[in-house]
Design a protein around this motif. Structure first.
Motif, PDB file in Angstrom:
ATOM      1  N   HIS A   4       1.436  -1.213   0.534  1.00  0.00           N
ATOM      2  CA  HIS A   4       0.044   0.286   0.397  1.00  0.00           C
ATOM      3  C   HIS A   4       0.928   1.150  -0.358  1.00  0.00           C
ATOM      4  CE1 HIS A   4      -3.802   2.380   1.573  1.00  0.00           C
ATOM      5  NE2 HIS A   4      -3.422   2.421   0.348  1.00  0.00           N
ATOM      6  N   ALA A  22      -2.790   0.335  -3.740  1.00  0.00           N
ATOM      7  CA  ALA A  22      -2.702  -0.667  -3.581  1.00  0.00           C
ATOM      8  C   ALA A  22      -1.735  -1.002  -4.804  1.00  0.00           C
ATOM      9  CB  ALA A  22      -3.569  -1.509  -3.430  1.00  0.00           C
ATOM     10  N   LEU A  65      -7.850  -0.145   2.538  1.00  0.00           N
ATOM     11  CA  LEU A  65      -7.062  -0.772   0.884  1.00  0.00           C
ATOM     12  C   LEU A  65      -7.491  -0.388   0.238  1.00  0.00           C
ATOM     13  CD1 LEU A  65      -4.124  -1.457   0.605  1.00  0.00           C
ATOM     14  CD2 LEU A  65      -5.002  -4.044   0.540  1.00  0.00           C
TER      15      LEU A  65
END
Length: 106
Positions: A4, A22, A65
């Protein structure tokens, strides 16, 4: 492995490029990437975060995420095997947003 990039900039070292959000990176490539002095500092500061698989994250981590993921192929990969409705809903919303199919007015 998932990585990330929480920053607003593309990061590049050791032939690895991380776009904001991501990224899917080979573990060996990430090892080389993280050996770069600047990238090592960014990892220590928490701007670049190696992640567990989506399935191993708690719901809050997974949602964060997913909301920061802009790759349709990576989102589709995240959907595979995911069973948590909340996470699946956020993935579907993010896919719709990227495709311009979301109904929210800005």
């Amino acid at each position: 492995m998932l990585v990330h990039n929480k920053g607003k900039f593309v990061r590049h070292a050791a032939d690895v490029t991380l776009v904001p959000g991501a990224n899917q990176v080979d573990p060996e490539d990430f090892k080389k990437f993280s050996g770069n002095a600047i990238m090592k500092t960014l990892i220590e500061k928490g701007e670049i975060v190696p992640q567990k698989s989506l399935k191993e994250m708690n719901v809050e981590e997974a949602v964060e995420l997913v909301k920061d993921t802009f790759s349709l192929s990576l989102l589709e990969e995240m959907q595979t095997g995911e069973k948590r409705k909340t996470v699946l809903d956020v993935i579907a919303d993010q896919v719709a947003h990227i495709k311009g199919e979301d109904s929210e007015e800005e």
